[in-house]
Design an enzyme around this catalytic site. Structure first.
Site, PDB file in Angstrom:
ATOM      1  N   GLU A 144       0.849  -1.180   0.000  1.00  0.00           N
ATOM      2  CA  GLU A 144       0.000   0.000   0.000  1.00  0.00           C
ATOM      3  C   GLU A 144       0.893   1.242   0.000  1.00  0.00           C
ATOM      4  O   GLU A 144       1.826   1.325   0.795  1.00  0.00           O
ATOM      5  CB  GLU A 144      -0.929   0.025   1.223  1.00  0.00           C
ATOM      6  CG  GLU A 144      -1.946   1.135   1.120  1.00  0.00           C
ATOM      7  CD  GLU A 144      -2.943   1.158   2.276  1.00  0.00           C
ATOM      8  OE1 GLU A 144      -3.739   2.097   2.343  1.00  0.00           O
ATOM      9  OE2 GLU A 144      -2.921   0.239   3.112  1.00  0.00           O
ATOM     10  N   GLY A 284       3.440   2.347  10.798  1.00  0.00           N
ATOM     11  CA  GLY A 284       3.050   1.533  11.938  1.00  0.00           C
ATOM     12  C   GLY A 284       2.765   0.084  11.632  1.00  0.00           C
ATOM     13  O   GLY A 284       3.345  -0.818  12.239  1.00  0.00           O
ATOM     14  N   ALA A 285       1.858  -0.160  10.688  1.00  0.00           N
ATOM     15  CA  ALA A 285       1.450  -1.534  10.415  1.00  0.00           C
ATOM     16  C   ALA A 285       0.635  -1.558   9.130  1.00  0.00           C
ATOM     17  O   ALA A 285       0.214  -0.517   8.622  1.00  0.00           O
ATOM     18  CB  ALA A 285       0.636  -2.105  11.574  1.00  0.00           C
ATOM     19  N   MET A 286       0.400  -2.781   8.617  1.00  0.00           N
ATOM     20  CA  MET A 286      -0.317  -2.950   7.362  1.00  0.00           C
ATOM     21  C   MET A 286      -1.288  -4.107   7.480  1.00  0.00           C
ATOM     22  O   MET A 286      -0.930  -5.182   7.966  1.00  0.00           O
ATOM     23  CB  MET A 286       0.679  -3.201   6.224  1.00  0.00           C
ATOM     24  CG  MET A 286       0.034  -3.375   4.872  1.00  0.00           C
ATOM     25  SD  MET A 286      -0.869  -1.906   4.345  1.00  0.00           S
ATOM     26  CE  MET A 286      -2.209  -2.655   3.451  1.00  0.00           C
ATOM     27  N   GLU A 287      -2.520  -3.897   7.004  1.00  0.00           N
ATOM     28  CA  GLU A 287      -3.626  -4.815   7.254  1.00  0.00           C
ATOM     29  C   GLU A 287      -3.782  -5.909   6.212  1.00  0.00           C
ATOM     30  O   GLU A 287      -4.871  -6.458   6.041  1.00  0.00           O
ATOM     31  CB  GLU A 287      -4.940  -4.021   7.328  1.00  0.00           C
ATOM     32  CG  GLU A 287      -5.445  -3.449   5.999  1.00  0.00           C
ATOM     33  CD  GLU A 287      -5.000  -2.037   5.725  1.00  0.00           C
ATOM     34  OE1 GLU A 287      -5.613  -1.368   4.883  1.00  0.00           O
ATOM     35  OE2 GLU A 287      -4.026  -1.582   6.358  1.00  0.00           O
ATOM     36  N   ASN A 288      -2.718  -6.296   5.510  1.00  0.00           N
ATOM     37  CA  ASN A 288      -2.817  -7.328   4.483  1.00  0.00           C
ATOM     38  C   ASN A 288      -3.696  -8.487   4.941  1.00  0.00           C
ATOM     39  O   ASN A 288      -3.575  -8.970   6.055  1.00  0.00           O
ATOM     40  CB  ASN A 288      -1.427  -7.884   4.151  1.00  0.00           C
ATOM     41  CG  ASN A 288      -0.381  -6.812   4.066  1.00  0.00           C
ATOM     42  OD1 ASN A 288      -0.410  -5.966   3.200  1.00  0.00           O
ATOM     43  ND2 ASN A 288       0.550  -6.830   5.018  1.00  0.00           N
ATOM     44  N   HIS A 320      -6.633  -1.608  15.242  1.00  0.00           N
ATOM     45  CA  HIS A 320      -6.850  -0.894  13.980  1.00  0.00           C
ATOM     46  C   HIS A 320      -6.666  -1.816  12.778  1.00  0.00           C
ATOM     47  O   HIS A 320      -7.529  -1.891  11.893  1.00  0.00           O
ATOM     48  CB  HIS A 320      -5.882   0.288  13.890  1.00  0.00           C
ATOM     49  CG  HIS A 320      -6.019   1.108  12.653  1.00  0.00           C
ATOM     50  ND1 HIS A 320      -6.787   2.240  12.585  1.00  0.00           N
ATOM     51  CD2 HIS A 320      -5.493   0.947  11.410  1.00  0.00           C
ATOM     52  CE1 HIS A 320      -6.728   2.753  11.372  1.00  0.00           C
ATOM     53  NE2 HIS A 320      -5.942   1.979  10.641  1.00  0.00           N
ATOM     54  N   GLU A 321      -5.541  -2.522  12.740  1.00  0.00           N
ATOM     55  CA  GLU A 321      -5.272  -3.368  11.575  1.00  0.00           C
ATOM     56  C   GLU A 321      -6.227  -4.556  11.507  1.00  0.00           C
ATOM     57  O   GLU A 321      -6.648  -4.965  10.420  1.00  0.00           O
ATOM     58  CB  GLU A 321      -3.820  -3.846  11.582  1.00  0.00           C
ATOM     59  CG  GLU A 321      -2.788  -2.736  11.663  1.00  0.00           C
ATOM     60  CD  GLU A 321      -2.964  -1.644  10.616  1.00  0.00           C
ATOM     61  OE1 GLU A 321      -3.497  -1.930   9.526  1.00  0.00           O
ATOM     62  OE2 GLU A 321      -2.586  -0.497  10.894  1.00  0.00           O
ATOM     63  N   GLU A 343      -9.789   4.355   6.218  1.00  0.00           N
ATOM     64  CA  GLU A 343      -8.944   4.783   7.331  1.00  0.00           C
ATOM     65  C   GLU A 343      -9.709   5.590   8.374  1.00  0.00           C
ATOM     66  O   GLU A 343      -9.540   5.383   9.575  1.00  0.00           O
ATOM     67  CB  GLU A 343      -7.745   5.571   6.804  1.00  0.00           C
ATOM     68  CG  GLU A 343      -6.794   4.750   5.941  1.00  0.00           C
ATOM     69  CD  GLU A 343      -6.185   3.559   6.661  1.00  0.00           C
ATOM     70  OE1 GLU A 343      -6.342   3.447   7.899  1.00  0.00           O
ATOM     71  OE2 GLU A 343      -5.550   2.730   5.985  1.00  0.00           O
TER      72      GLU A 343
END
Length: 884
Positions: A144, A284-288, A320-321, A343
């Protein structure tokens, strides 16, 4: 996800037909130009032959003409710094393809085909950390927003949804763990010490949600039983030795899954959920889908190395993720202009989750503090944009506080107007209507409108207009009638000189001065330039509490006598309103002091009022310590600067520090007693102990300003006796701002104690760069040469330089040295990691709101950056807009 980026230079290839725009003339992407994709890709098969310095990728795309597309016979596949090694259509090699800049164009006849493309990438050389890259011997991806095109050629846009099958093979010693989205269907041994694994994700997803991880990892394993009785295997993958610091993350994940079922009716939809912690990560992080990739700072925690704030951040980001599984994955965004669709909504969901897990009052205050410190300056500066932008040059620049935090507040307003039950009906309808689709912000608003039975016609302006609405308040009392007059204006922003009024839901209460009570909270909606509201039955002039709970993301202009604010600070039963009264009391005083309108007599009277309010808070037994801690925090210098059309950072800092020193001296005994009381509380993770630790450091901060000798003694003792990072870091923060050998000894001890722990050493850098020490700029220069500092790791860069950029005294040093250091950082970092570099530009871009001499130096740094010959799109867009 927080932020993503992509590189800026097209790949060179002799078959390039049309040159891409030069770096200093980037293409502007406009929302109004959206067209559905000409071709869809229902299925994709990816075959990775993995290596740290050489990875070969074969992509097999099942393509189908889109009946809603433009009928083009050419398939456009996006690429970025890659070249095709081979192209085949329906099994046969073809040569009638060409490159259009970085994109591959392939003419196709008929309705459907099988397209196969081979590419090669070097993960070890990928310093931008986008696409497939190497991190300390591990391979991982970040796609992303547009990183997938750095792996293979593909229509890399969020409205092309595909099911993915992935095969990975590689050296078993280097990559004993092979992970991708979905479920692992088979695995086995290969030749020459290799092994392989095949993964299948049954849920169609856009390319930005693709993920791959290969490395030597160990998992903390657990399970979760969904409300329908399915068992989900949970794994948090980390490097060996870190697994004992993952339990809080695992507990947060299970709490998130349970909460989403109860609060939004969303159940997890796979049999496996993996999280991987990566030390080199842009944000921070990624929601794959099914394989979340996290920055290590949002996974690893234990009392010795993580503060209470770290624990809270891990819980919030894990939530969140995970929540993105529905608000982002199952329903994704049609195009990147709709980014706040996923988001903003997901930030609201994680805020609600964290509020339910802890103190809802404190969480709301923290959320508003972040909004005011990060988003309000965006709204009033050259980078202002609406939560659904109309155009962009580089999408990574729109992963902003406006999209995330203001986006969450806009959706929260809908919930406020609808009420929790009707809002839930609207979100249920949204998921029902758009499951498996790429949706728009309008789709979301329409679902809330229909499900909650609201008229949101005018409310849609919140999506299209930038700027923070300013609401002027006037209260009149006559007889037994109260008349509330409200007026709103949305200030001009770049490209939007004139604005229409927006609906502003304001919760309010009218307090009786004698009883300290009110008749109940009311909701009024200001949707015109000016409106009047009348309230009967008030024989005495009441005290108005307005925008309770921060029901609308607006700036309230309401001149009130200090005694009214002191009253609300003592009596308001809305925690946020009580906090806001304290903030307003201090802000009004500091604005007058900075502006030079306070004589010594008036200064003494106002300080005394603030002191009385502080005394009341310190003595109020009805307050828990977490809330007490919030009420004692002075407004940040950045927020104070926002109150001025043109700010003088030196004057703001001086007046704020003077007030802090006065409070520390005036209330020395009270703060000393407070420090003694909370120091006796043993460590635990419960609310009472966390509140005690919060107050312990705050007491030291005030004592350091008003009674530095006592503060130094207490800080040394607190540091030496600390059995947790919150206390140790709090003490070191105070010592870092003081003179004397104790400072050097504590910093050396801290570094030696935690040498090799990257996340804690990040804190060591930040504490020094953010300190009040008079030589902080010299310290930062020395730290930039420290052996532990590296420009290759975004966490380390942010630890040092973002702390400097947020240190108003140091950044705005009269010499301009702070500006020069940030400008030089941007120039050096841009060729390495443009996304991280671009994040530093807004600190210089505020030059118009700073007094003229400093403004000229800030602008000069921006001009020097703009003169660089090969700026990335990321930095160029930010600098150009900041100068324009």
């Amino acid at each position: 996800m927080d932020i993503a980026s992509r590189p800026s230079e097209p790949a060179e290839n002799p078959k390039t037909a049309d040159a891409a725009p030069p770096p200093h003339a980037p293409q502007v992407i406009r929302r109004e130009d959206y067209q559905p994709p000409a071709w869809l890709v229902p299925e994709i098969l990816l075959d990775f032959r993995l290596g740290l310095e050489s990875t070969n990728v074969t992509a097999r795309l099942s393509v189908r003409r889109n009946p809603d597309g433009n009928g083009s016979a050419t398939l456009r596949l996006n690429g970025d710094q890659i070249s095709p090694l081979a192209v085949r259509v329906d099994g046969a090699a073809v040569n009638d393809w060409r490159l259009d800049g970085p994109d591959l164009l392939l003419p196709l006849s008929g309705e459907s085909h099988q397209v196969e493309i081979e590419t090669h990438v070097n993960p070890a050389s990928n310093s931008q950390l986008m696409g497939l890259y190497a991190s300390h011997g591990m391979l991982c991806t970040q796609c992303e927003a547009e990183g997938f095109r750095r792996i293979t050629f593909f229509p890399d846009r969020p409205d092309v949804l595909s099911t993915y099958r992935v095969r990975m093979s590689g050296d078993k010693t280097a990559f004993p763990v092979l992970l991708s989205n979905g479920n692992c269907e088979s695995q086995g041994e290969g030749e020459g010490g290799t092994h392989w694994a095949e993964w299948h994700d049954p849920w169609p997803k856009p390319s930005y949600l693709f993920a791959l991880v290969a490395g030597d990892l160990i998992a903390n394993h657990d399970t979760f039983t969904t409300r329908s009785g399915r068992t989900v295997d949970l794994n948090i993958w980390v490097r060996k030795g870190d697994e004992e610091r993952t339990q809080h993350a695992m507990e947060s994940l299970k709490a998130s899954m349970k909460w989403d079922e109860e609060a939004f009716g969303r159940e997890y939809d796979l049999d496996l959920f993996n999280i991987v912690a990566v030390s080199d990560f842009n944000m921070g992080a990624m929601e794959n889908k099914g394989l979340n990739v996290f920055n290590t700072r949002y996974v690893l925690a234990d009392p010795e190395t993580a503060t209470d704030a770290d624990y809270d951040a891990i819980e919030g980001v894990i939530g969140h993720e995970y929540f993105h599984n529905w608000s982002g994955n199952r329903v994704t965004c049609r195009d990147w202009f709709q980014l706040s669709l996923k988001e903003g909504f997901t930030v609201l969901r994680d805020q609600m989750f964290s509020a339910d897990m802890g103190s809802s009052a404190v969480k709301r205050i923290e959320d508003v503090r972040i909004l005011r410190s990060a988003q309000y300056p965006e709204d009033s500066g050259p980078l202002a944009h609406s939560i659904r932008p109309d155009s962009y040059q580089e999408i990574s620049n729109f992963y902003t506080a406006t999209i995330y935090n203001k986006g969450a507040e806009v959706i929260r307003m809908m919930r406020t107007m609808a009420g929790p039950e009707r809002f839930r009906a609207g979100t249920d309808l949204y998921f029902e209507r758009h499951d498996g689709e790429a949706a728009t912000c309008e789709d979301f608003v329409k679902a809330i409108e229909d499900g909650a039975e609201l008229d949101l016609g005018q409310f849609r302006l919140w999506y299209s207009q930038a700027g923070t609405p300013q609401v002027a308040v006037d209260l009149e009392h006559s007889g037994d009638r109260v008349v509330l007059k409200l007026a709103q204006v949305v200030p001009p922003t770049p490209g939007q000189p004139e604005k229409q009024p927006v609906p502003v839901p304001l919760k309010l209460a009218l307090f009786d001065r004698e009883t300290g009570q009110h008749r109940g909270e009311e909701l009024v909606i200001l949707d015109k330039p000016e409106q009047t509201f009348t309230f009967e039955g008030y024989p005495r002039a009441p005290v108005l509490s307005i925008n309770r709970g921060f029901s609308a993301p607006v700036a309230i202009a309401f001149e009130r006598p200090a005694q009214d604010l002191v009253f609300l600070a003592a009596h308001d039963d809305d925690p946020f309103a009580r906090y806001e009264a304290m903030q307003s009391l201090v802000v009004q005083h500091l604005i007058a002091a900075v502006g030079g309108s306070l004589g010594e007599g008036a200064r003494a009277v106002e300080r005394d009022a603030i002191g009385q309010a502080f005394k009341a808070i310190l003595a109020d037994d009805s307050l828990d310590d977490l809330m007490r801690g919030e009420l004692l925090i002075l407004p940040a210098e950045g927020y104070l600067a926002e109150q001025f059309l043109v700010a003088d950072p030196t004057a703001i800092h001086a007046e704020r520090e003077a007030l802090k020193a006065w409070l520390g001296s005036k209330l020395k005994d009270s703060f000393a007693e407070l420090h003694d009381r909370v120091s006796a509380v043993s460590y635990s993770r419960d609310a009472a102990a966390r509140g005690a630790r919060k107050l312990k450091t705050q007491a030291l901060v005030y004592l350091a300003a008003g009674a530095p000798a006592d503060a130094k003694r207490r800080a040394i003792e607190q540091y030496r006796q600390a059995d947790n990072m919150t206390d140790r870091q709090g003490a070191l923060m105070v010592l870092a701002g003081l003179e004397g050998p104790e400072r050097r000894e504590a910093l050396a001890d801290y570094h030696g104690r935690y040498s090799g722990n990257a996340l804690v050493i990040d804190k060591w850098f930040s504490l020094q760069a953010g300190s009040l020490h008079p030589d902080v700029l010299t310290h930062v220069q020395a730290l930039a040469e420290h052996p532990d500092f590296t420009m290759a790791n975004p966490n380390r860069v942010r630890a040092l330089y973002m702390a400097l950029a947020m240190n108003a005294k140091a950044f705005h040093a009269p010499s301009g040295e702070g500006y020069r250091m940030i400008g030089e950082l941007i120039r050096q970092l841009d060729p390495i990691n443009p996304q991280t570099a671009a994040r530093f530009v807004p600190s210089l871009g505020r030059w118009r709101r700073i007094e003229p001499r400093r403004a000229a130096m800030m602008r000069g740094e921006l001009e020097r950056i703009a003169a660089e010959p090969s700026l990335s799109r990321d930095v160029l867009e930010q600098v150009t807009k900041s100068l324009g």
